[in-house]
Design a protein around this motif. Structure first.
Motif, PDB file in Angstrom:
ATOM      1  N   ARG A 318     -13.535  -4.511  20.547  1.00  0.00           N
ATOM      2  CA  ARG A 318     -13.595  -3.863  21.869  1.00  0.00           C
ATOM      3  C   ARG A 318     -15.014  -3.391  22.152  1.00  0.00           C
ATOM      4  O   ARG A 318     -15.526  -3.544  23.265  1.00  0.00           O
ATOM      5  CB  ARG A 318     -12.619  -2.685  21.911  1.00  0.00           C
ATOM      6  CG  ARG A 318     -12.506  -2.019  23.273  1.00  0.00           C
ATOM      7  CD  ARG A 318     -11.550  -0.827  23.186  1.00  0.00           C
ATOM      8  NE  ARG A 318     -11.280  -0.275  24.501  1.00  0.00           N
ATOM      9  CZ  ARG A 318     -12.068   0.560  25.158  1.00  0.00           C
ATOM     10  NH1 ARG A 318     -13.204   0.925  24.615  1.00  0.00           N
ATOM     11  NH2 ARG A 318     -11.728   1.020  26.351  1.00  0.00           N
ATOM     12  N   LEU A 319     -15.668  -2.824  21.143  1.00  0.00           N
ATOM     13  CA  LEU A 319     -17.044  -2.367  21.318  1.00  0.00           C
ATOM     14  C   LEU A 319     -18.005  -3.539  21.483  1.00  0.00           C
ATOM     15  O   LEU A 319     -19.111  -3.371  22.005  1.00  0.00           O
ATOM     16  CB  LEU A 319     -17.467  -1.504  20.122  1.00  0.00           C
ATOM     17  CG  LEU A 319     -16.690  -0.190  19.954  1.00  0.00           C
ATOM     18  CD1 LEU A 319     -17.164   0.555  18.719  1.00  0.00           C
ATOM     19  CD2 LEU A 319     -16.822   0.691  21.178  1.00  0.00           C
ATOM     20  N   LEU A 320     -17.566  -4.711  21.040  1.00  0.00           N
ATOM     21  CA  LEU A 320     -18.359  -5.926  21.258  1.00  0.00           C
ATOM     22  C   LEU A 320     -18.029  -6.580  22.598  1.00  0.00           C
ATOM     23  O   LEU A 320     -18.532  -7.668  22.908  1.00  0.00           O
ATOM     24  CB  LEU A 320     -18.119  -6.928  20.123  1.00  0.00           C
ATOM     25  CG  LEU A 320     -18.752  -6.562  18.766  1.00  0.00           C
ATOM     26  CD1 LEU A 320     -18.188  -7.440  17.652  1.00  0.00           C
ATOM     27  CD2 LEU A 320     -20.267  -6.685  18.829  1.00  0.00           C
ATOM     28  N   GLY A 321     -17.162  -5.916  23.353  1.00  0.00           N
ATOM     29  CA  GLY A 321     -16.862  -6.387  24.700  1.00  0.00           C
ATOM     30  C   GLY A 321     -15.621  -7.233  24.837  1.00  0.00           C
ATOM     31  O   GLY A 321     -15.385  -7.818  25.895  1.00  0.00           O
ATOM     32  N   VAL A 322     -14.797  -7.324  23.785  1.00  0.00           N
ATOM     33  CA  VAL A 322     -13.596  -8.162  23.835  1.00  0.00           C
ATOM     34  C   VAL A 322     -12.361  -7.267  23.951  1.00  0.00           C
ATOM     35  O   VAL A 322     -12.026  -6.547  23.016  1.00  0.00           O
ATOM     36  CB  VAL A 322     -13.472  -9.055  22.579  1.00  0.00           C
ATOM     37  CG1 VAL A 322     -12.254  -9.965  22.694  1.00  0.00           C
ATOM     38  CG2 VAL A 322     -14.732  -9.877  22.402  1.00  0.00           C
ATOM     39  N   ASN A 323     -11.684  -7.313  25.084  1.00  0.00           N
ATOM     40  CA  ASN A 323     -10.506  -6.478  25.300  1.00  0.00           C
ATOM     41  C   ASN A 323      -9.205  -7.259  25.137  1.00  0.00           C
ATOM     42  O   ASN A 323      -8.132  -6.663  25.139  1.00  0.00           O
ATOM     43  CB  ASN A 323     -10.553  -5.853  26.701  1.00  0.00           C
ATOM     44  CG  ASN A 323     -11.672  -4.824  26.817  1.00  0.00           C
ATOM     45  OD1 ASN A 323     -11.802  -3.953  25.964  1.00  0.00           O
ATOM     46  ND2 ASN A 323     -12.479  -4.934  27.859  1.00  0.00           N
ATOM     47  N   ASP A 324      -9.295  -8.588  25.013  1.00  0.00           N
ATOM     48  CA  ASP A 324      -8.095  -9.398  24.819  1.00  0.00           C
ATOM     49  C   ASP A 324      -7.637  -9.314  23.356  1.00  0.00           C
ATOM     50  O   ASP A 324      -8.411  -8.932  22.472  1.00  0.00           O
ATOM     51  CB  ASP A 324      -8.385 -10.855  25.170  1.00  0.00           C
ATOM     52  CG  ASP A 324      -8.687 -11.043  26.655  1.00  0.00           C
ATOM     53  OD1 ASP A 324      -8.151 -10.251  27.453  1.00  0.00           O
ATOM     54  OD2 ASP A 324      -9.461 -11.950  26.993  1.00  0.00           O
ATOM     55  N   PRO A 325      -6.380  -9.690  23.074  1.00  0.00           N
ATOM     56  CA  PRO A 325      -5.915  -9.718  21.677  1.00  0.00           C
ATOM     57  C   PRO A 325      -6.809 -10.609  20.815  1.00  0.00           C
ATOM     58  O   PRO A 325      -7.200 -11.704  21.246  1.00  0.00           O
ATOM     59  CB  PRO A 325      -4.493 -10.287  21.797  1.00  0.00           C
ATOM     60  CG  PRO A 325      -4.054  -9.906  23.178  1.00  0.00           C
ATOM     61  CD  PRO A 325      -5.289 -10.008  24.023  1.00  0.00           C
ATOM     62  N   VAL A 326      -7.120 -10.149  19.609  1.00  0.00           N
ATOM     63  CA  VAL A 326      -8.089 -10.865  18.775  1.00  0.00           C
ATOM     64  C   VAL A 326      -7.580 -11.233  17.380  1.00  0.00           C
ATOM     65  O   VAL A 326      -8.117 -12.151  16.743  1.00  0.00           O
ATOM     66  CB  VAL A 326      -9.384 -10.029  18.598  1.00  0.00           C
ATOM     67  CG1 VAL A 326     -10.091  -9.870  19.929  1.00  0.00           C
ATOM     68  CG2 VAL A 326      -9.085  -8.666  17.959  1.00  0.00           C
ATOM     69  N   LEU A 327      -6.561 -10.534  16.863  1.00  0.00           N
ATOM     70  CA  LEU A 327      -6.202 -10.728  15.462  1.00  0.00           C
ATOM     71  C   LEU A 327      -5.764 -12.163  15.164  1.00  0.00           C
ATOM     72  O   LEU A 327      -6.128 -12.725  14.128  1.00  0.00           O
ATOM     73  CB  LEU A 327      -5.107  -9.734  15.049  1.00  0.00           C
ATOM     74  CG  LEU A 327      -5.546  -8.265  14.989  1.00  0.00           C
ATOM     75  CD1 LEU A 327      -4.392  -7.388  14.517  1.00  0.00           C
ATOM     76  CD2 LEU A 327      -6.746  -8.095  14.061  1.00  0.00           C
TER      77      LEU A 327
END
Length: 883
Positions: A318-327
């Motif tokens: 999120r701090l890297l700018g990614v708000n979508d699901p990532v796992l």
């Protein structure tokens, strides 16, 4: 040189020198002092401590490890990770210093084409304990010049486990990375330039007390000197691959590359982002390995560590700018990298993916909930014209909602606020100190096993109970209050060890056997049976008469109770197989307990079972019982059993030779030392009682078996008969009739509530007269039992309007089945900072529940209807103390 190749070279080298290749133990090793395996020697602790005789003189392993003390520092340094792999060679009373040093030197400096690691001998430095001339001479002998051998103190070059037990001096091997990494002068000068890759521990003393790393008491020399070494696979890999740190090796860096792709940012461009990329890479791999070994995200112990790791990944992205699901974007990358060394990752992947997806969804909901609390704290700070969010609020967000501090700081910055980081850090430090104190108390609280060890040294106690329930034997040992004695007196409770035993010791979820042990002039009632150390069966008995050491006895197991336990244990295997068949292979065992007539089974799952699926599992289990499958058990090598698909419990330690219990061929194959019936029909029947959650990602089913199951069915039949008589309907009409009655009752309750509300509305003018002035606000708090839902809302709005334009607050507590509360504020009250959403939380808390809503109107509820006066008083108290 790939990491997997380094691993293979290490194992192959020592295997060629007569070391037994011991597979990595699960990260969930069965050790009460550890959350996870944190060092390569952990699986060998029983041999070093003398609890068990070592089954081999030499061993080599590549052990999975997790260390959790410095999670917050991951990514900030380049030498520490949460998950790592420890290579080690071990000697149990065989070779000592000279052998260990020679092996290490030959492998480290041996040519790559000959199977060595190929390090330049001129780049190797070593350390030794001050005054350990023997070690120094041995290094000189292999060819290291004296100027590259440094002596260091106890803190650096003496090893022990932190508790009484084995210890000894150690010698560490370092590689000089070159002047671009720091100052010259060996490890004493710079441990970033001179990177430690291997520690050789020379266990030669038994410690009686340990107060600190360099403060302990030596009791005596060990009877057998041992070798325990640990080489960091990831550290060797970064050197052999020529990368700057362990996050950039071949088994880790592709996760960083994927994170960079998802974020659109580049690794290496920004130091702050680089820390986040490294956190993602480390935590994704660590989480994958923990979940593969059976950990599920939760709020306690191992589950909490995993949850924290996964949430730190989501936060970092999120701090890297990614708000979508990532796992499910990142974990497959690590899976494909690690499956080379750990093929079981593939078999467990469906369960891992399911748990990760559920945890990410849960955390996203948590972020929404925590944001409400965050916004309230921000509004309060701005209302007081503050520029700083208090550290205790940040800590509350962290502790209650799992908000990492840097996420809170980022969100605060967006609102033009800073966070009192010093106060937050102080509160975190207090929490960690409490946790360490608790862990230390637990670690030091283990009872002494000395008496058991001495009895174990005299030989293993054979268990004859698979075939014999009545055995003539002798009393080998008597233990009273932790000490060996030569007799037990009438009326005492002691522990005894027999030469051999038919009594099953509690393990594998199965209760211990009960029974009696009789001899000339005494009778012993067996109340518990345990294995305090492997290979030793200890019977806790109540003594009638006087028991002498060496007495001849007749040990008799309660046959009926044993049969009942066997029925329940076999039923547990059947339920496990039925779950895997109907729910899927992710429904793996997470624990069990069985005793005569009853069984429970815990399994991994992110969702509960529907009523239809529960009925299907019960039906499938009873089909298997009625099919009269033969229940067979056979001993075989561990690897052969695994190849046949035998299920094993995560965290359990299995010997090279295991017992596999089989029902209907591959339908149910499990590693199990418990007792079982001969055929499934002996169980009779199974009655599935319940299915519930016992923690995040873990469900539990409970069932009755055999006669207890029949009694339950009979009681249910009697209940149905009573209902048919009372309702005057046929059995198949009971449900419909009860549903109609409930519907009629609910309709009546709604009508009563409506009439009560209309009555109260009609008397609104009189109710308004009860309003009182509280600190400049007209407050009306009323209990309205029986009124709920829309009627309560209508009444509150009507009363608020009747109170006029001056600041006013209305609090009502009503409800039918459960208490319901509602708070309404007018515009003038809201101008004073009085918000219904905040006030309802106070009222609901008094009722034992929660609430929320908008500033003008909010509702909540609870469980304790008798607390209505306290709920009304809580809102009034808030008005009295408002600033």
């Amino acid at each position: 040189m790939k990491t997997s190749e380094i691993r293979s070279r290490f194992i192959d080298f020592f295997a060629k020198h007569d070391h037994v290749d011991v597979p990595s133990a699960s990260l969930l090793y069965n050790d009460p002092t550890l959350l996870f395996v944190n060092a390569g020697m952990v699986p060998f602790k029983p041999y070093f401590l003398g609890d068990e005789p070592a089954p081999y003189a030499r061993a080599v392993s590549a052990q999975k490890c997790v260390r959790t003390l410095d999670i917050d520092e991951v990514g900030k340094t380049t030498r520490h990770g949460t998950f790592f792999q420890m290579l080690g060679n071990f000697s149990f009373g065989d070779y000592f210093k000279e052998g260990a040093i020679r092996f290490a030197w030959d492998l480290v400096t041996g040519k790559e084409q000959d199977g060595g690691l190929g390090f330049d001998p001129e780049k190797v430095w070593v350390t030794a304990l001050y005054g350990d001339q023997e070690t120094i001479d041995l290094w000189l002998k292999v060819g290291i010049p004296r100027e590259r051998i440094q002596e260091r103190g106890l803190k650096d070059n003496y090893w022990h486990m932190g508790v009484p037990g084995p210890g000894g001096p150690c010698s560490e091997i370092y590689i000089d990375r070159g002047p671009e990494f720091g100052a010259d002068g060996g490890p004493e000068a710079d441990e970033d330039r001179f990177l430690e890759i291997w520690n050789l521990v020379f266990q030669q003393e038994e410690l009686s007390a340990v107060r600190a790393k360099d403060d302990f008491d030596v009791l005596r020399p060990l009877p057998h000197k041992n070798i325990d070494t640990g080489a960091g696979l990831e550290r060797i890999a970064l050197l052999k691959q020529g990368v700057a740190n362990m996050y950039e090796i071949d088994e880790v860096y592709p996760v960083i590359a994927k994170a960079a792709e998802l974020s659109g940012r580049r690794y290496g461009d920004d130091p702050t982002d680089d820390v986040r990329f490294r956190v993602v890479a480390d935590h994704v791999r660590s989480s994958l390995m923990l979940m593969t070994d059976g950990v599920t995200p939760g709020n306690e112990a191992r589950g909490y560590v995993l949850r924290r790791l996964l949430r730190r990944v989501i936060r970092a992205m999120r701090l890297l700018g990614v708000n979508d699901p990532v796992l499910l974007e990142l974990l497959p990358v690590s899976r494909d990298l690690m499956r080379v060394s750990y093929p079981d990752i593939d078999a467990n992947w469906p369960r891992v993916a399911e748990a990760a997806e559920a945890e990410e969804k849960s955390f996203r909901r948590t972020l929404q909930s925590g944001t409400v609390m965050f916004d309230t704290a921000v509004d309060a700070a701005k209302g007081e014209h503050a520029t700083t969010l208090s550290g205790d609020k940040a800590f509350q967000l962290h502790d209650t909602y799992g908000f990492p501090i840097d996420l809170t700081m980022e969100m605060a910055a967006e609102q033009g606020l800073t966070v009192d980081r010093a106060q937050f850090d102080a509160l975190m430090k207090e929490q960690k100190e409490r946790a360490r104190a608790d862990a230390k108390a637990k670690k030091g609280g283990a009872a002494s096993l000395e008496a058991y060890r001495e009895l174990r040294e005299a030989g293993e106690v054979p268990f004859l109970g698979y075939t014999d329930l009545d055995v003539n034997t002798t009393v080998r040992g008597i233990v009273a209050d932790g000490a060996a004695v030569d007799r037990a007196l009438d009326g005492t409770t002691v522990e005894i060890v027999l030469r051999e035993t038919p009594f099953y010791a509690e393990s594998g979820g199965q209760d211990a056997d009960r029974g009696v042990i009789v001899g000339d002039g005494f009778n012993l009632n067996v109340i518990d049976v345990q294995r305090p150390v492997p290979g030793l069966v200890v019977h806790r008995v109540e003594v009638l008469g006087e028991l002498p050491l060496g007495a001849t006895v007749d040990a008799r197991v309660d046959a009926a109770a044993r049969h009942g336990a066997s029925q329940a244990h076999t039923a547990t295997h059947i339920v496990h197989a039925a779950l895997r068949e109907l729910v899927g292979p992710t429904a793996t065992q997470a624990g069990s307990y069985n005793k005569p007539g009853y069984m429970r089974f815990d399994f991994s799952a992110t969702h509960g079972l529907s009523e239809a699926l529960k009925a299907e599992i019960e039906g499938r289990s009873n089909e298997a019982i009625a099919a009269n499958y033969a229940v067979s058990a056979q001993e075989m090598p561990l690897e052969e059993a695994k190849a046949l698909g035998a299920m094993a419990m995560f965290g359990e330690k299995y010997p090279p030779l295991v017992r596999m219990v089989e029902l209907a061929g591959p339908w149910s194959r499990e590693l199990c030392g418990g007792t079982h019936v001969g055929t499934t029909a002996e169980i009779g029947m199974l009655n599935l009682l319940s299915e519930s959650s016992i923690g995040s990602g873990v469900r539990r089913v409970e069932a009755l078996v055999a006669g207890d199951a029949f009694s339950k069915f009979a009681a249910e039949r009697a209940l149905v008969t009573a209902l048919t008589d009372t309702l005057r309907v046929q059995p198949d009409q009971v449900v419909g009739r009860v549903e109609r009655l409930i519907g009629q009752l609910k309709d009546a309750e709604k009508q009563i509530a409506k009439l009560n509300a209309e009555k109260l509305l009609a008397g609104s003018a009189q109710l308004v007269q009860q309003a009182v002035d509280v600190n400049g606000v007209r407050y009306l708090g009323v209990a309205t039992p029986g009124v709920g839902g829309g009627e309560l809302r209508t009444l509150a709005m009507d009363l608020r309007d009747r109170l006029g334009s001056e600041p006013a607050v209305v609090a009502l507590v009503g409800g039918a089945d459960k208490p319901a509360a509602l708070v309404a504020t007018n515009a003038a009250a809201r101008d004073l900072g009085l918000k219904a959403g905040q006030l309802i939380s106070l009222a609901s808390a008094a009722l034992g529940g929660k609430g929320g809503g908008k500033d003008d109107l909010a509702q909540g509820g609870g469980t304790d209807a008798s607390a209505a006066p306290q709920a009304i008083a809580a809102v009034r108290s808030a008005l009295e103390t408002r600033g």
